[in-house]
Design an enzyme around this catalytic site. Structure first.
Site, short mmCIF file in Angstrom:
data_model
loop_
_atom_site.label_atom_id
_atom_site.label_comp_id
_atom_site.label_asym_id
_atom_site.label_seq_id
_atom_site.Cartn_x
_atom_site.Cartn_y
_atom_site.Cartn_z
CB CYS A 1 -5.22 -1.36 -2.02
SG CYS A 1 -6.61 -0.47 -1.30
CB CYS B 1 -10.78 -2.71 0.38
SG CYS B 1 -10.12 -2.08 -1.18
CG ASN C 1 -0.39 -0.12 2.54
OD1 ASN C 1 0.57 -0.85 2.74
ND2 ASN C 1 -0.97 0.58 3.50
CB ILE C 2 1.71 3.69 -2.23
CG1 ILE C 2 2.62 2.50 -2.57
CG2 ILE C 2 2.45 5.02 -2.34
CD1 ILE C 2 3.01 2.43 -4.04
CD GLU D 1 -5.36 -5.99 -1.55
OE1 GLU D 1 -6.07 -6.51 -0.68
OE2 GLU D 1 -4.91 -4.83 -1.44
#
EC number: 3.5.4.5
Length: 131
Positions: free
Chosen positions: A52, A85, A41-42, A54
């Site tokens: 995210c 999410c 995640n960034i 993913e």
């Protein structure tokens, strides 16, 4: 077989940029042809404009020429089993299938549960519904 994805996801998690939530997440996916892509995640100060883990892994896959997601592992530093999410479930559906395996991981012990995408995302948008 998911253990190698967990190791790659955990390694990616350590590279995250999460100064606001302090909630590091890592993901690693395997395509049907065996290639592995990882992401973290960034965050940026303008929520929710970050990515995210993913999403980052999927973008690495797309930039390398694409593929179909066979399985994906997700790990968070502070959750026993970190599910994607809703937005990431839609992204996984876009590049995977209802049978895509989603491995929910604990940062210490590895995979704690494996579910099929269709079980955690039964009614996502489908391209054919847009026409």
């Amino acid at each position: 077989m998911a253990d190698d994805l967990f190791v790659r996801a955990k390694s990616a998690m350590r590279k995250c940029h999460a100064p606001y939530s302090r909630f590091p997440v890592g993901a690693a996916l395997r395509t049907r042809d065996g290639r592995i892509y990882a992401g973290c995640n960034i965050e940026v100060v303008s929520f929710p404009e970050g990515w995210c883990a993913e999403t980052t892994a999927i973008s690495h896959m797309v930039m390398d020429g694409g593929g179909e997601i066979a399985e994906i592992a997700v790990v968070a530093e502070r959750l026993v089993a970190c599910p994607p999410c809703g937005g990431c479930r839609q992204r996984i559906a876009e590049f995977g299938s209802p049978e895509t395996r989603v491995h929910l991981c604990d940062a210490e012990t590895g995979v704690v549960e494996t579910v099929l995408l269709e079980d955690i995302f039964p009614r996502g948008f489908k391209a054919e519904e847009l026409s």
